[in-house]
Motif scaffolding. Sequence first.
Motif, mmCIF file in Angstrom:
data_model
loop_
_atom_site.group_PDB
_atom_site.id
_atom_site.type_symbol
_atom_site.label_atom_id
_atom_site.label_comp_id
_atom_site.label_asym_id
_atom_site.label_seq_id
_atom_site.Cartn_x
_atom_site.Cartn_y
_atom_site.Cartn_z
ATOM 1 N N CYS A 224 1.183 11.448 0.982
ATOM 2 C CA CYS A 224 1.431 12.673 1.738
ATOM 3 C C CYS A 224 2.256 13.560 0.818
ATOM 4 C CB CYS A 224 2.222 12.364 3.006
ATOM 5 S SG CYS A 224 2.691 13.827 3.938
ATOM 6 N N SER A 225 1.642 14.579 0.278
ATOM 7 C CA SER A 225 2.430 15.410 -0.639
ATOM 8 C C SER A 225 1.857 16.811 -0.755
ATOM 9 C CB SER A 225 2.518 14.759 -2.013
ATOM 10 O OG SER A 225 1.247 14.645 -2.575
ATOM 11 N N PHE A 226 2.757 17.729 -1.132
ATOM 12 C CA PHE A 226 2.343 19.098 -1.412
ATOM 13 C C PHE A 226 1.738 19.138 -2.803
ATOM 14 C CE2 PHE A 226 5.627 19.392 1.736
ATOM 15 C CZ PHE A 226 5.209 20.414 2.571
ATOM 16 N N VAL B 154 0.845 -1.192 0.000
ATOM 17 C CA VAL B 154 0.000 0.000 0.000
ATOM 18 C C VAL B 154 0.880 1.240 0.000
ATOM 19 C CG1 VAL B 154 -0.242 0.192 2.529
ATOM 20 C CG2 VAL B 154 -2.047 1.068 1.043
ATOM 21 N N ILE B 155 0.417 2.282 -0.707
ATOM 22 C CA ILE B 155 1.111 3.573 -0.678
ATOM 23 C C ILE B 155 0.284 4.515 0.189
ATOM 24 C CG2 ILE B 155 1.793 5.589 -2.039
ATOM 25 C CD1 ILE B 155 2.429 3.717 -4.346
ATOM 26 N N LEU B 156 0.912 5.065 1.223
ATOM 27 C CA LEU B 156 0.238 6.060 2.045
ATOM 28 C C LEU B 156 0.638 7.429 1.502
ATOM 29 C CD1 LEU B 156 0.730 4.639 5.663
ATOM 30 C CD2 LEU B 156 -1.068 4.145 4.002
ATOM 31 N N HIS C 254 10.446 5.067 1.071
ATOM 32 C CA HIS C 254 9.930 6.321 0.508
ATOM 33 C C HIS C 254 10.278 6.360 -0.974
ATOM 34 C CE1 HIS C 254 14.108 7.275 1.017
ATOM 35 N NE2 HIS C 254 13.971 8.498 0.525
ATOM 36 N N PHE C 255 9.884 7.410 -1.642
ATOM 37 C CA PHE C 255 10.151 7.524 -3.078
ATOM 38 C C PHE C 255 11.151 8.663 -3.274
ATOM 39 C CE2 PHE C 255 5.921 5.779 -2.480
ATOM 40 C CZ PHE C 255 5.969 4.644 -3.280
ATOM 41 N N SER C 256 12.467 8.300 -3.302
ATOM 42 C CA SER C 256 13.508 9.337 -3.277
ATOM 43 C C SER C 256 13.409 10.266 -4.484
ATOM 44 C CB SER C 256 14.889 8.699 -3.182
ATOM 45 O OG SER C 256 15.039 7.713 -4.174
ATOM 46 N N LYS C 257 12.976 9.721 -5.624
ATOM 47 C CA LYS C 257 12.889 10.572 -6.830
ATOM 48 C C LYS C 257 11.720 11.544 -6.757
ATOM 49 C CE LYS C 257 15.249 7.566 -10.111
ATOM 50 N NZ LYS C 257 14.939 6.173 -10.463
ATOM 51 N N GLU C 258 10.776 11.250 -5.877
ATOM 52 C CA GLU C 258 9.575 12.095 -5.773
ATOM 53 C C GLU C 258 9.763 13.259 -4.803
ATOM 54 O OE1 GLU C 258 6.536 11.931 -7.203
ATOM 55 O OE2 GLU C 258 6.796 10.099 -8.381
ATOM 56 N N LEU C 259 10.853 13.219 -4.008
ATOM 57 C CA LEU C 259 11.014 14.231 -2.963
ATOM 58 C C LEU C 259 11.090 15.642 -3.540
ATOM 59 C CD1 LEU C 259 13.596 12.445 -0.630
ATOM 60 C CD2 LEU C 259 11.140 12.720 -0.266
ATOM 61 N N GLY D 143 7.901 17.373 -3.819
ATOM 62 C CA GLY D 143 7.123 17.576 -2.593
ATOM 63 C C GLY D 143 6.303 16.369 -2.190
ATOM 64 N N ASN D 144 6.751 15.168 -2.599
ATOM 65 C CA ASN D 144 5.975 13.959 -2.357
ATOM 66 C C ASN D 144 6.651 13.121 -1.265
ATOM 67 O OD1 ASN D 144 4.657 11.488 -2.518
ATOM 68 N ND2 ASN D 144 4.474 11.537 -4.749
ATOM 69 N N ALA D 145 6.048 13.090 -0.091
ATOM 70 C CA ALA D 145 6.612 12.360 1.050
ATOM 71 C C ALA D 145 5.858 11.054 1.289
ATOM 72 C CB ALA D 145 6.554 13.231 2.295
ATOM 73 N N SER D 146 5.212 10.535 0.243
ATOM 74 C CA SER D 146 4.449 9.287 0.377
ATOM 75 C C SER D 146 5.383 8.126 0.705
ATOM 76 C CB SER D 146 3.715 8.989 -0.934
ATOM 77 O OG SER D 146 2.917 10.085 -1.307
ATOM 78 N N ILE D 147 4.838 7.114 1.364
ATOM 79 C CA ILE D 147 5.627 5.906 1.660
ATOM 80 C C ILE D 147 4.871 4.681 1.179
ATOM 81 C CG2 ILE D 147 6.984 6.748 3.618
ATOM 82 C CD1 ILE D 147 4.812 5.421 5.444
HETATM 83 C C1 LIG Z 1 3.787 10.390 -4.909
HETATM 84 O O1 LIG Z 1 4.569 9.300 -5.334
HETATM 85 C C2 LIG Z 1 3.898 8.060 -5.394
HETATM 86 C C3 LIG Z 1 4.907 6.991 -5.780
HETATM 87 O O2 LIG Z 1 5.516 7.255 -7.019
HETATM 88 C C4 LIG Z 1 2.739 8.134 -6.375
HETATM 89 O O3 LIG Z 1 2.010 6.950 -6.385
HETATM 90 C C5 LIG Z 1 1.837 9.289 -5.993
HETATM 91 O O4 LIG Z 1 0.823 9.423 -6.960
HETATM 92 C C6 LIG Z 1 2.617 10.571 -5.867
HETATM 93 N N1 LIG Z 1 1.725 11.626 -5.385
HETATM 94 C C7 LIG Z 1 1.501 12.745 -6.101
HETATM 95 C C8 LIG Z 1 0.539 13.708 -5.503
HETATM 96 O O5 LIG Z 1 2.047 12.955 -7.171
#
Ligand SMILES: *[C@@H]1O[C@H](CO)[C@@H](O)[C@H](O)[C@H]1NC(C)=O
Length: 302
Positions: free
Chosen positions: A44-46, A40-42, A96-101, A104-108
């Motif tokens: 949390c992002s700007f 599951v992806i939780l 976490h998703f290091s490339k997404e940081l 502003g994406n702090a999802s896990i």
């Molecule tokens: C944040 O990253 C995750 C993993 O790549 C992705 O599933 C999610 O959609 C992203 N959230 C946003 C708001 O882009």
Amino acid sequence: MELLPLLILSFCFLNLSGMTFAAESGPPDTNITVQEDDDVILPCSFVSSVNIESMKFDWKKKGTLLQKEVFLYDNGSYYNNGLHGQDEQFKGRVSHFSKELKNGNASIRINKTRLEDSGQYTCIFPDLQPERKIFRIELVVEPVLKIRNFPGAAPEPYVTILKEKGLLQCKVPGASPKPTVEWWDSDNKTLPTKTVQDEEEQGRFHVTVQTTVTEPGCYHCVATQMEKWHRISSEICVHHEPWKIVAVVAVVVAVVLAVVLVVVGILVWCYFKNKKRQKDNKEQEPPSAQEQKLNADQSEPV
Ligand SMILES: *[C@@H]1O[C@H](CO)[C@@H](O)[C@H](O)[C@H]1NC(C)=O
Ligand SMILES: *[C@@H]1O[C@H](CO)[C@@H](O)[C@H](O)[C@H]1NC(C)=O
Ligand SMILES: *[C@@H]1O[C@H](CO)[C@@H](O)[C@H](O)[C@H]1NC(C)=O
């Protein structure tokens, strides 16, 4: 700090988009349901692209007494990579998703969810000014019900369409313990059902339920024996009956014909009415001067 106005701006957007960072307690911002053993992806992002690579964010799970440490990130360091203190329950399962940081994406991601992962999670930016930001997620991990054989395991439900109108019947005979028998629509939503049989015979239960559906589509009858983690289902599909299509087409054609007939009728009626009026007017009008002359000419002997 140059970042600050941008962050404040992005929180405004968050507020606008309805994804407000809420107080530490209160209703969750997002509800997520996942099946046991699935990842599951939780989230949390700007909303706007804010680089959070050098920031700190902390994921915690609400416990009965203390909060559990799920994941901590701080300027490139995180659990199992420079930081310590992660709860045993989450060791080796959270990333976490290091490339997404930089977006502003702090999802896990939590791998292979367990039933005890269910609960309330918070994603906190503790160092953010003027106030630390919190995003809350309610996670529900549903148990996977497996088909198991045991004496009294509910067999595949026997499903039938009783009436063309869409009365569906589902029969589950000889089950023990007593199963719950439900009709589900294609979105797995429970439909209102009527129990028409609920009998016990030598410790075995016979349950029959009916539901009425109005939409064509596929429906499931699901028998569940929660005590035994046993669930079994059968599908039945309801189609648009051909006679219904014919009836609809006939009604449409009839309505169109009726409208055309009425319009034509009104036009014809108006036409004759108009003609009659012209004729009546002609008879009543005194002859015009020209006509009088014409009459006079005609009356003159040749
Ligand atoms: C944040 O990253 C995750 C993993 O790549 C992705 O599933 C999610 O959609 C992203 N959230 C946003 C708001 O882009
Ligand atoms: C983040 O780490 C880098 C070195 O990896 C350091 O230069 C920088 O000052 C750190 N930033 C914060 C906000 O601690
Ligand atoms: C409904 O539940 C079945 C398992 O019981 C699952 O395979 C399917 O994906 C679910 N469908 C929806 C729309 O949730």
